[in-house]
Design a protein around this motif. Structure first.
Motif, PDB file in Angstrom:
ATOM      1  N   THR A 268      42.814  46.187  26.710  1.00  0.00           N
ATOM      2  CA  THR A 268      42.874  45.852  25.287  1.00  0.00           C
ATOM      3  C   THR A 268      43.604  46.981  24.569  1.00  0.00           C
ATOM      4  N   PRO A 269      43.921  46.823  23.304  1.00  0.00           N
ATOM      5  CA  PRO A 269      44.554  47.924  22.567  1.00  0.00           C
ATOM      6  C   PRO A 269      43.700  49.202  22.563  1.00  0.00           C
ATOM      7  N   ASP A 270      42.394  49.049  22.756  1.00  0.00           N
ATOM      8  CA  ASP A 270      41.492  50.210  22.779  1.00  0.00           C
ATOM      9  C   ASP A 270      41.233  50.728  24.182  1.00  0.00           C
ATOM     10  N   GLY A 271      41.860  50.150  25.184  1.00  0.00           N
ATOM     11  CA  GLY A 271      41.653  50.588  26.565  1.00  0.00           C
ATOM     12  C   GLY A 271      41.006  49.487  27.394  1.00  0.00           C
ATOM     13  N   TRP A 272      40.484  49.866  28.553  1.00  0.00           N
ATOM     14  CA  TRP A 272      39.876  48.897  29.464  1.00  0.00           C
ATOM     15  C   TRP A 272      38.535  48.439  28.941  1.00  0.00           C
ATOM     16  N   ALA A 273      38.295  47.112  29.025  1.00  0.00           N
ATOM     17  CA  ALA A 273      37.040  46.536  28.543  1.00  0.00           C
ATOM     18  C   ALA A 273      36.574  45.458  29.512  1.00  0.00           C
ATOM     19  N   PHE A 274      35.264  45.284  29.585  1.00  0.00           N
ATOM     20  CA  PHE A 274      34.676  44.207  30.382  1.00  0.00           C
ATOM     21  C   PHE A 274      35.127  42.870  29.806  1.00  0.00           C
ATOM     22  N   SER A 275      35.493  41.936  30.687  1.00  0.00           N
ATOM     23  CA  SER A 275      35.912  40.610  30.250  1.00  0.00           C
ATOM     24  C   SER A 275      34.824  39.582  30.531  1.00  0.00           C
ATOM     25  N   HIS A 276      34.467  39.412  31.834  1.00  0.00           N
ATOM     26  CA  HIS A 276      33.463  38.406  32.168  1.00  0.00           C
ATOM     27  C   HIS A 276      32.998  38.556  33.618  1.00  0.00           C
ATOM     28  N   PHE A 277      31.835  37.959  33.889  1.00  0.00           N
ATOM     29  CA  PHE A 277      31.326  37.801  35.253  1.00  0.00           C
ATOM     30  C   PHE A 277      31.700  36.393  35.703  1.00  0.00           C
ATOM     31  N   PHE A 278      31.855  36.197  36.996  1.00  0.00           N
ATOM     32  CA  PHE A 278      32.064  34.853  37.520  1.00  0.00           C
ATOM     33  C   PHE A 278      31.628  34.817  38.975  1.00  0.00           C
ATOM     34  N   GLU A 279      31.500  33.611  39.487  1.00  0.00           N
ATOM     35  CA  GLU A 279      31.200  33.410  40.903  1.00  0.00           C
ATOM     36  C   GLU A 279      32.021  32.229  41.379  1.00  0.00           C
ATOM     37  N   GLY A 280      31.922  31.906  42.634  1.00  0.00           N
ATOM     38  CA  GLY A 280      32.679  30.791  43.175  1.00  0.00           C
ATOM     39  C   GLY A 280      33.275  31.149  44.526  1.00  0.00           C
ATOM     40  N   PRO A 281      34.135  30.275  45.053  1.00  0.00           N
ATOM     41  CA  PRO A 281      34.627  30.453  46.417  1.00  0.00           C
ATOM     42  C   PRO A 281      35.498  31.688  46.619  1.00  0.00           C
ATOM     43  N   TYR A 282      36.136  32.191  45.561  1.00  0.00           N
ATOM     44  CA  TYR A 282      37.008  33.353  45.748  1.00  0.00           C
ATOM     45  C   TYR A 282      36.231  34.626  46.087  1.00  0.00           C
ATOM     46  N   ILE A 283      34.950  34.674  45.798  1.00  0.00           N
ATOM     47  CA  ILE A 283      34.153  35.869  46.115  1.00  0.00           C
ATOM     48  C   ILE A 283      34.070  36.030  47.633  1.00  0.00           C
ATOM     49  N   ALA A 284      33.557  35.017  48.318  1.00  0.00           N
ATOM     50  CA  ALA A 284      33.442  35.086  49.781  1.00  0.00           C
ATOM     51  C   ALA A 284      34.814  35.141  50.438  1.00  0.00           C
ATOM     52  N   SER A 285      35.774  34.440  49.871  1.00  0.00           N
ATOM     53  CA  SER A 285      37.116  34.424  50.438  1.00  0.00           C
ATOM     54  C   SER A 285      37.766  35.806  50.340  1.00  0.00           C
ATOM     55  N   THR A 286      37.542  36.502  49.243  1.00  0.00           N
ATOM     56  CA  THR A 286      38.074  37.860  49.094  1.00  0.00           C
ATOM     57  C   THR A 286      37.446  38.790  50.118  1.00  0.00           C
TER      58      THR A 286
END
Length: 192
Positions: free
Chosen positions: A87-105
């Protein structure tokens, strides 16, 4: 060979730790597995997320850093992921998520650890195909926030992959990029 996981920017990590410590942030996230998790949740394996914006005129991929992704581990498994954004103020938390990309990663990272060459792992998103790949960058000392896929870098499509592209099968950028270019480029209109 071991993967050389780049360090995430300290403010990005702090923002994820703050969100994990916030009952409101965890409860409001659409991640039932994170809400139900027993024991401490820790952010691990920070990976820079680059977005493939276009294929340049010389066939070179044009990418940009979109954020950092952390796998959130509870006990012996990743239950969710946390994404940060600049963000203009630096790095910020956006969101949590889950799904198939977690195990796939996780699976793709385990596979990459068995490769003979050392790599710096990154994620490459191809929005036009709803595709995410593990990008294994050959320059392990490079700044993880910059750069473009080199022809000899490896891309490992994560599951679910688009039809006709095998998930978890590593491809050199020089081999996979033409396929992606054909898929992303709109077909010319036929004149009557």
């Amino acid at each position: 060979m071991p993967l050389h996981v780049p360090p995430a920017p300290a403010p990005a990590l702090r923002s994820v730790l703050t969100a994990l410590g916030s009952p409101t942030a965890v409860r409001e996230a659409r991640t039932p597995s994170l809400v139900r998790a027993q024991g401490p949740a820790t952010p691990e394996l920070p990976l820079p997320v680059h977005v493939l914006d276009q294929i340049g005129p010389a066939g070179a991929p044009v990418t940009r850093l979109a954020g950092w992704r952390f796998l959130i581990r509870c006990g012996d498994r990743a239950v969710a992921a946390a994404e940060t954004m600049l963000t203009p103020d630096g790095w910020a938390f956006s969101h949590f998520f889950e799904g198939p990309y977690i195990a796939s990663t996780e699976r793709a990272l385990r596979q990459a650890e068995t490769v003979q060459q050392s790599y710096q792992p990154r994620l490459l998103s191809v929005p036009g195909l709803y595709m995410l790949t593990l990008w294994l960058h050959g320059d392990t000392t490079a700044d993880a926030a910059t750069g473009h896929p080199a022809a000899t870098d490896l891309l490992v499509p994560l599951a679910p992959a688009p039809p006709g592209i095998a998930a978890h099968s590593p491809h050199q950028v020089a081999d996979l990029l033409p396929v992606l270019t054909l898929r992303v480029t709109p077909a010319p209109l036929l004149s009557a």
